[in-house]
Design an enzyme around this catalytic site. Structure first.
Site, short mmCIF file in Angstrom:
data_model
loop_
_atom_site.label_atom_id
_atom_site.label_comp_id
_atom_site.label_asym_id
_atom_site.label_seq_id
_atom_site.Cartn_x
_atom_site.Cartn_y
_atom_site.Cartn_z
CB CYS A 116 -0.92 0.02 1.21
SG CYS A 116 0.00 0.08 2.75
CB CYS A 119 4.46 -0.12 1.87
SG CYS A 119 3.29 -1.32 2.50
CB CYS A 184 44.11 -20.07 -10.31
SG CYS A 184 44.73 -18.43 -10.66
CB CYS A 187 41.21 -16.37 -13.34
SG CYS A 187 42.76 -17.07 -13.89
CG ASP A 611 4.04 -21.55 12.06
OD1 ASP A 611 3.30 -20.89 12.80
OD2 ASP A 611 3.64 -22.15 11.04
#
Lengths: 925, 73
Positions: A116, A119, A184, A187, A611
Site C-alpha cells: 500500500c 509502505c 585459478c 582469475c 511455527d
C-alpha cells in the site's frame, strides 16, 4: 465514491469471506464489497455522503470478525494524491550522475513487497533518515525509489539494506554469465576487480569452480553485452548462460577441457622423461643414459616442444592478463619455467663459461608436466564438485505428450503451455508441474525431495516435473512450465547459493588477491639474499655439490622454486568448492541452502523456533473425539456431520471427513443456517440440530453445566470441542484438532539431542499451545502471538542473546523468517515464506531441520579444514623453497623445482579431494 | 584517464625496475671485484635481466593502484 481496503482478522475460509462481504453490503451506501480471507482484507466501495467507514467496520465487527484499526487500513492505490507527485519523480530517475564534483548521485531502486501507499511512505522516511541521503522519493505504483545521495557518505548497498531491513525486497537486474578460460581463483578475482571498476555494476560474484559470474547491474548504465565485453577485455570468455540443454553443454565443455589437459599431459610426460634422463644423466654422469640423449641441441628441441604445446597455455594466459594489468597463477608458472628454459637456451648457444655448462631443460619440462598433471586432475575433480547441479539439470524430461483435439501428441517439453493436458504413462517422467485431472498413480519424487517412498497421486493432487510416474496412467493440467517449474526454481536457487560467498571467504580473497604479488616480492628478495649473501656465506659450490659454481644459477633455481611452490589456487578454492559440494549435497537431500553466509550463521544457532500450524502440525483439523450423551457415538457424529455438510468451515470439513471415515452415510439437511461466531443450525427429518459453542447452547435454553468439565478437558488438550444438540437436547460433544505431523516429535527430540533449545510460536491460546507443546516435547511456548507479532517475538529472543532459527511455512511467518538469524521454510509452504527463508526444506519433513544444521556444520568444517591446509601448505612450503633449511641441514636441503611443482599441483587437488569426501558422509545421525 | 593511468604506470614501473637493477648492478659489481673467483660478470648480467623481469612484474602490480588514487584525488 470512496474505495477502501479494510484489514480483517479471523477470516478462515470462503464462508467467512461471504459473511464479511454480506456484513459490509448490509450497510446502506455501500455499493461494492469483496472480502479475501487469504489476504485478510475486504475491499469496499461506499458513498461517503450516505455512510462512514466506521459504520462499515462496525457491521463487520458485529459479524464477529476483528477489524484492524484506521492507521493500519490502507487506501486503495489509485487516483490519490500520494501517487502523482511520485510519478513525476519516477520520470526523473533516468537522470544519472547530477553532480560529479560533489559526488551527489541519483539512483533508481526497484522495490518489491509494497502492499500500500503507506509502505512507500515508510520506505521513503527510512531512506531520508540515512546520513548522506539528500532526497528520497518512493513511488508505490511504479514500485521504484529515486534516491539522491552523497556517494562519499552512503553506498547503494546501504540504501538497499535499509529497504530490505524494513521487510521489503529490492529487485536487482541480475545476470548469470558463463565465464571461460579461468585457471585459478586469482582469475575470478581479476574479473571481479575489472567489473567492480565498471560503472553500473552493483555487485559481482565470480565462482572459479562453477565458472559462473553472477552480476547485479543497473541497465541504465550498462548492458549485458557491455558486461561481456569487459570480461573479454581482461582475457576471459563470457557468454549468457542459457537454461536449455545447459547440462549437456557444460558436460561437453568440461569433457573438452579434460581432453585438452590429457593431451597436454601425454605430450609433457612423453617428452619430460627423455629430457630429464638426458639432462640429469649428463649433469650427474649417469652412464646408462645413451649419449644422444645428453646432446644439448636435442634437449633444446624436445624442451621447446614442451614449452610450445603443453606450456603455451601459461604464457598465453600471462600475456592476456598482463595486457590488462592483471596477474594470475599463469604468471608464476610462466616466470618459473620461462627463466629455467631461457637460461638453458643461453647455455646451449652461448659460451658463458665453465659455470654455465649445465642446462635446466629438465626443470622446465618437469615443471610443466607436473602443473599440467595438476590441471588435468583439477578438471576431473572439478566436474565432480558440480555433479549435484548437473544431476538436477539432467533430470528434466526432454519431451511431453499432450492432448490436442482429443489425440495424444508428443512435443518438446519447452513447448508445453500452461493449461495443456499432459498424459503420462507408468515408467515415464512427468515433464512439467501440474494438477492431476484424471487417473491414480504413485510417483517417485526421490530425485527432488530425497523421499524414498513413492507418493500416491489422485485427482486434484499436484505433480512435480522431472519426477517419475510409477504405477498408473495420469492426465494432468500443466500449471508451471519452463523456468517456473519447481525443478527450474531449485536449480536457480542452488546456483545462486553456489555463486554467493561466505564471509569466511573474505580473508581468503584478500590473501589470494595479493598472493601473486607477494610471492614475486619473496622470489626477488630470495634471489637477492642467495646471490649476495647465501651463496658465499654457506659456501654453496662445496656444500651443495652437483657442480654448482654460479651464484646466479643457484639463486635463480631457488627463486624459481619459490614461484612454483606457492599455490594461490588452494587458498582461492578452499571456500567456494566446499560451498558448492555442501549446497549440492543439500539439494540431493531436499535441503536448499541459499548461500555461504547461512552456513556460518547456522553454526552459532542455539534456539530453534517452530511455527505451529502447518509446520509441527498438519495444518488441517481432524476429528479426534466423539462423546455421546444421548444415543451412540456414531449417531452423534452423524448429526454433527449432517449439520456441517453445508459448511465450508475447516472444522466442519474435518467432522464430515471423520464421519465418512467411519462409514457413516451423511444425508443433506433440509435447511442450513450459519450463526457467525456461534455455530450452525440445520433442520433434518423434522428435527432441529445445533452444533456449536456453549454460548449457542445456553442461548437456546440448554443447560450444559454437567458437561463443561469434559469440554474443558478436551480444550486443555489443544482440541476445539463443540456441543451437538438435537431438538434442544444435548446429544454429545465433538472435538477436532490440528494433529501433529508424524515426525514432529522425533524432529524436536533430535534438536534437543544436538543441544538446541526448542520453542513453538502460535496464535493459539496458552492452554491449547501448551497442550500441543507437551505432546511434541517442546520446552518453551510463545502463545497468543498475532501473526504480525511473530517477528517481534523472535527479536525478543535475540535480545536475550540467543541465536535463533525460525522454522515456518506461511505468509504470516515471512517477517519472522526474515528477522531470525536463519529462516528455515518448509517446502510445502508459500512462495513468500520460501522467498524469505535462507534454508528451504523441499520435503514436508521437519526432521530435515536437524539435517540442514548438520550439513551447514559439515560444510563449514570442510571450509576451515581447506583453508587451514591451504595456508599451512603455503606458509610451510614457501619458506622451505626459499632455502630456510639450507644452513641447518647436512647435507643441505633444498626443494627441487620439479618437486615444488608436484607439491603445488597436489595442494589444490588435495583441497578438492578433501571436499569431495563430504559427499560420502550421511546426514543422518 | 585510462590512457594516462597506463602511461604513468608503465613509466613508473620501468623507472622503479631500473632503480632496482642499478642497485643490483652496483652490489654485484662489488662482489665481482672482491671475489672474482666466485662471481663472474656473466652472473651479474644474467642477474640484472632476471631482477628487471621480477621488478617489472612487482612494480607493474603496485603502481597502477597508487597512480589511480593520485589521479582521482
Amino acid at each position: 465514491m470512496d474505495d477502501v481496503i479494510i484489514k480483517i482478522k479471523g477470516m478462515m475460509c470462503g464462508h467467512c469471506e461471504k459473511t464479511v462481504t454480506e456484513a459490509a453490503k448490509s450497510v446502506k451506501g455501500v455499493t461494492k464489497a469483496s472480502a479475501d480471507h487469504k489476504k485478510g482484507e475486504a475491499k469496499v466501495s461506499f458513498d461517503s455522503s450516505v455512510t462512514t467507514l466506521e459504520t462499515i467496520k462496525k457491521a463487520i465487527k458485529d459479524a464477529d470478525y476483528e477489524v484492524i484499526d484506521d492507521d493500519e487500513a490502507c487506501p486503495v492505490p489509485g487516483k490519490t494524491a500520494i501517487i502523482e507527485p511520485s510519478a513525476k519523480v519516477a520520470d526523473k530517475i533516468i537522470e544519472k550522475i547530477v553532480d560529479k564534483d560533489g559526488e551527489i548521485k541519483k539512483t533508481p531502486i526497484k522495490i518489491t513487497g509494497m502492499t500500500c501507499a503507506s509502505c512507500a511512505q515508510n520506505i521513503e522516511k527510512a531512506l531520508n533518515k540515512i546520513d548522506g541521503v539528500v532526497k528520497a522519493s518512493v513511488n508505490f505504483s511504479f514500485e521504484k525509489a529515486a534516491v539522491e545521495y552523497d556517494s562519499s557518505k552512503v553506498t547503494t548497498e546501504e540504501l538497499e539494506n535499509t529497504i530490505t531491513s524494513l521487510g521489503y525486497g529490492v529487485a536487482k537486474n541480475e545476470v548469470t554469465l558463463k565465464v571461460g578460460l579461468m585457471h585459478c581463483a586469482s582469475c575470478a578475482l581479476n574479473i571481479e576487480t575489472a567489473l567492480k571498476k565498471t560503472t553500473g555494476i552493483k555487485s559481482v560474484n565470480v565462482s572459479f569452480p562453477l565458472e559462473r559470474a553472477k552480476i547485479a547491474y543497473d541497465p541504465e548504465f550498462i548492458s549485458v553485452q557491455d558486461i561481456i565485453k569487459v570480461i573479454e577485455n581482461v582475457g576471459y570468455s563470457a557468454s549468457l548462460k542459457l537454461e536449455k540443454s545447459d547440462a549437456d553443454r557444460e558436460q561437453r565443455a568440461r569433457d573438452e577441457e579434460i581432453k585438452r589437459q590429457r593431451t597436454n599431459l601425454v605430450i609433457a610426460l612423453v617428452l619430460a622423461i627423455p629430457i630429464s634422463l638426458g639432462d640429469m644423466g649428463r649433469n650427474l654422469g649417469w652412464a646408462f643414459v645413451p649419449d644422444f640423449l645428453k646432446n644439448d641441441y636435442l634437449l633444446f628441441i624436445l624442451a621447446t616442444i614442451v614449452m610450445l604445446f603443453p606450456g603455451r597455455q601459461f604464457f598465453e594466459g600471462t600475456y592476456k592478463g598482463l595486457k590488462h594489468g592483471m596477474t594470475d597463477m599463469n604468471l608464476l608458472i610462466a616466470t618459473g619455467t620461462g627463466a629455467a628454459y631461457l637460461v638453458s637456451v643461453a647455455a646451449t648457444f652461448l659460451d658463458l663459461g665453465e659455470a654455465y655448462k649445465h642446462t635446466y631443460y629438465d626443470t622446465a619440462a618437469l615443471l610443466i608436466m607436473f602443473i599440467v598433471l595438476g590441471r588435468y586432475l583439477e578438471a576431473m575433480t572439478k566436474g565432480k564438485t558440480s555433479e549435484a547441479i548437473r544431476k538436477l539439470m539432467g533430470l528434466a524430461a526432454k519431451t511431453a505428450r499432450i492432448m490436442v483435439n482429443g489425440e495424444e501428441k508428443e512435443i518438446p517439453v519447452e513447448d508445453v503451455k500452461i493449461n495443456d493436458i499432459v498424459v503420462v504413462r507408468p515408467g515415464e517422467k512427468i515433464p512439467v508441474d501440474g494438477k492431476v485431472v484424471n487417473g491414480l498413480t504413485a510417483v517417485d519424487e526421490s530425485m527432488l525431495t530425497g523421499e524414498s517412498m513413492p507418493v500416491e497421486k489422485t485427482v486434484g493432487a499436484e505433480v512435480i516435473g522431472a519426477t517419475m510416474n510409477k504405477t498408473g496412467m495420469i492426465k494432468f493440467t500443466a500449471t508451471k512450465v519452463g523456468s517456473d517449474t519447481a525443478l527450474a526454481q531449485i536449480i536457480k536457487l542452488v546456483e545462486d547459493a553456489q555463486t554467493q560467498k561466505a564471509p569466511i571467504q573474505k580473508l581468503a580473497d584478500i590473501v589470494a588477491g595479493h598472493f601473486i604479488l607477494a610471492v614475486h616480492v619473496l622470489a626477488l628478495l630470495t634471489f637477492f639474499f642467495w646471490f649476495f649473501i647465501g651463496f658465499e656465506k654457506f659456501n654453496v659450490p662445496s656444500t651443495f655439490g652437483m657442480g654448482m659454481a654460479s651464484p646466479f644459477l643457484f639463486s635463480l633455481l631457488i627463486s624459481i622454486t619459490v614461484l612454483i611452490i606457492s599455490c594461490p589456487c588452494a587458498v582461492g578454492l578452499a571456500t567456494p568448492i566446499a560451498i558448492m559440494v555442501g549446497t549440492g549435497k543439500g539439494a540431493e537431500n531436499g535441503i536448499l541452502i541459499k548461500g555461504g553466509e547461512v552456513l556460518e550463521k547456522a553454526q552459532k544457532l542455539d534456539t530453534i523456533v517452530f511455527d505451529k500450524t502447518g509446520t509441527l502440525t498438519k495444518g488441517e483439523p481432524a476429528l479426534t473425539d466423539v462423546i455421546a450423551v444421548k444415543g451412540s457415538e456414531n449417531e452423534v457424529l452423524k448429526l454433527a456431520a449432517i449439520a456441517e455438510k453445508g459448511s465450508e468451515h475447516p472444522l466442519g470439513e474435518a467432522i464430515l471427513k471423520g464421519a465418512k471415515a467411519r462409514g457413516i452415510d451423511v444425508p443433506d439437511a433440509e435447511s442450513f443456517k450459519a450463526i457467525p461466531g456461534r455455530g450452525v443450525e440445520v433442520k433434518y427429518g423434522g428435527k432441529r440440530v445445533l452444533i456449536g459453542t456453549r454460548k449457542l447452547m445456553s442461548e437456546n435454553g440448554m443447560d450444559v453445566t454437567s458437561l463443561i468439565g469434559k469440554l474443558e478437558e478436551l480444550e486443555q488438550n489443544g482440541k476445539t470441542a463443540m456441543f451437538v444438540a438435537e431438538n434442544n437436547e444435548i446429544a454429545g460433544i465433538i472435538a477436532v484438532a490440528d494433529t501433529l505431523k508424524e515426525n514432529s516429535r522425533e524432529a524436536v527430540a533430535n534438536l534437543h539431542k544436538m543441544g538446541f533449545s526448542v520453542a513453538m510460536i502460535t496464535g493459539d491460546n496458552k492452554r491449547t499451545a501448551e497442550a500441543i507443546a507437551k505432546q511434541v516435547g517442546i520446552d518453551r511456548v510463545l502463545s497468543e502471538v498475532l501473526p504480525e507479532d511473530k517477528a517481534s517475538e523472535i527479536k525478543k529472543l535475540q535480545a536475550e542473546g540467543r541465536k535463533v532459527a525460525m522454522v515456518g511455512d506461511g505468509i504470516n511467518d515471512a517477517p519472522a523468517l526474515t528477522q531470525s538469524d536463519v529462516g528455515i521454510a518448509i517446502g510445502s509452504g508459500t512462495d513468500v515464506a520460501i522467498e524469505s527463508a535462507q534454508i528451504v526444506l523441499i520435503k514436508n519433513d521437519v526432521r530435515d531441520v536437524a539435517k540442514a544444521i548438520r550439513l551447514s556444520k559439515l560444510t563449514l568444517r570442510k571450509i576451515k579444514q581447506n583453508l587451514f591446509w591451504a595456508f599451512f601448505y603455503n606458509s610451510v612450503g614457501i619458506p622451505i623453497a626459499m632455502g630456510i633449511l639450507y644452513p641447518f641441514t647436512n647435507p643441505p636441503y633444498l626443494i627441487n623445482p620439479a618437486l615444488a611443482a608436484a607439491a603445488m599441483a597436489a595442494s589444490s587437488v588435495t583441497v578438492t579431494m578433501n571436499t569431495l569426501l563430504m559427499k560420502r558422509i550421511k546426514l543422518q545421525e | 584517464m585510462e590512457k594516462k593511468l597506463g602511461i604513468y604506470s608503465l613509466v613508473a614501473s620501468i623507472v622503479t625496475s631500473i632503480v632496482i637493477v642499478l642497485i643490483f648492478y652496483f652490489l654485484a659489481a662489488g662482489k665481482v671485484s672482491i671475489n672474482p673467483e666466485m662471481y663472474k660478470p656473466i652472473d651479474m648480467y644474467a642477474g640484472m635481466v632476471y631482477v628487471f623481469v621480477l621488478s617489472m612484474i612487482v612494480s607493474a602490480s603496485i603502481w597502477p593502484g597508487i597512480i589511480e588514487k593520485k589521479l582521482k584525488g
